[in-house]
Scaffold this motif. Structure first.
Motif: not given
Lengths: 223, 223
Positions: B34, B37, B68, B71, B74
């Motif tokens: 990941k 953010t 996603v 979430s 990725y």
DNA sequence: CAGCCTAGAATCATGGGACGATTTATGGTG
DNA sequence: CACCATAAATCGTCCCATGATTCTAGGCTG
């Protein structure tokens, strides 16, 4: 505004990307044309400006669109494979590109011998004639283009769209990076008779066609 | 925040795209991991959220990233060629894909015979042994994977990165679209002895290697 | 009248804020 | 322990504002 009621499968941006791609693919906005401005697309598609911008940006990175600040957004290509190949292999060694071309051309010649239609043969004959005429002019640029046309015709006769698109993308990549350097080299190997390739395709002799196609790009010698 | 002082050549979004691509390529965020953010990227890169979002969207469309909602974002692949090829040829006929594979494999075998190093031969031997062992297990999935490993080893021995990447992309495309359908077919043609291909590569016999490589994928017959 | 030059309009680039949708984590309840 | 409701985290979408760049129209100058 044409709402995208169908296909609620994915995000709005993806739908906008698909919509724009299809309209470009359909020729609604030909290559070089200016697509509607961002505010116009907003009201045409019924989505927010950020959504439009993200979709346009995705297609820009893919090489399909090109944004010019202060002017507008233009269609650069209908095919994103070419852009990716060019970006990825733009710095590739010429020799490696030649080898990939050879791989595709040899198989294409083999398939062309098996599948060529009368129309394909007509096109091959025309391209061969044009190539000879271009050779006679002595103009390198014209000849290189006519030579490329002949090879494209051979690939087209293979009736494999995947092979054809890969070949076109690789061809564009090599042309974009080192057109000048390759020109003379191609010219040097020019005396090889392309008529024998066309004849093999006409006869439907796959092995001979493949062999003739392979002769154009000198098989590499051990390093 | 690491400002992008160099390369003022292009837009901010393009710089962010390059930055992210390089970090992914460098393995900083492995496939499946990941990435930070959006707010985190904003402060890491020192740009606005819209800029970050447009860059991420471009890489998402290219198949490098996957977002996603709820979430995170990725890493899906380090290579955008594979994504484009899959999107473009995902619906292609299997036969056409096989022909492209054949084109690349035959030339790769020819080049491998000319350039293979002792390390390449070791890897080929290992792959061949593993393939035979997989065959003995009778498990189709395992065998198909081992078979693919051997072919990848042959392409790698050609020492042409461009050819290798195209082959990998085409292989991924065919696997993604119709893995199940191809499995049995490959198994049917399995009795062909791949040892002869490896032997030809070892002997440095380019023509024989190319011929052996071509035998695996049945040459198409006239339609 | 021809040519150049400047001011404005048009357009994309970037930044910021807000709210909804979806997923994940948390904690309570049986 | 299992299940469910709530809260937090995260991306998706939208709107507005401002700056940078390009194009265009009109005027100025020779």
């Amino acid at each position: 505004m044409l709402r995208m009621t169908l296909n609620p499968r994915s995000t709005l941006v993806q739908q906008v990307i698909s919509q724009l791609s299809e309209q470009i693919q359909a020729g609604e906005w030909p290559v070089g044309a200016k697509i509607p401005t961002e505010p116009r697309l907003v009201e045409l598609l019924g989505v927010g400006r950020n959504t439009v911008r993200e979709a346009v940006r995705a297609l820009t990175h893919a090489g399909v669109l090109e944004c010019v600040q202060g002017s507008g957004t233009y269609v650069r290509s209908t095919d994103e494979l070419t852009g990716v190949v060019a970006r990825k292999f733009g710095a590739a060694e010429v020799g490696h590109t030649i080898e990939v071309r050879r791989a595709l051309e040899v198989e294409a010649a083999r398939l062309a011998a098996l599948r060529r239609t009368p129309e394909d043969l007509d096109r091959l004959d025309a391209a061969l004639t044009a190539r000879d005429a271009a050779w006679a002019t002595g103009d390198t640029d014209i000849f290189v283009e006519a030579d490329a046309d002949l090879h494209v015709a051979v690939v087209a006769a293979a009736h494999n769209p995947m092979l054809a698109e890969l070949y076109a993308s690789v061809g564009a990549a090599i042309r974009a990076s080192v057109a000048a350097a390759v020109g003379p080299a191609m010219r040097a190997g020019t005396h090889i008779d392309h008529g024998r390739l066309v004849a093999a395709v006409r006869d439907g002799d796959a092995d001979r066609a493949a062999h003739e196609a392979g002769r154009f790009l000198e098989p590499p010698t051990r390093e």
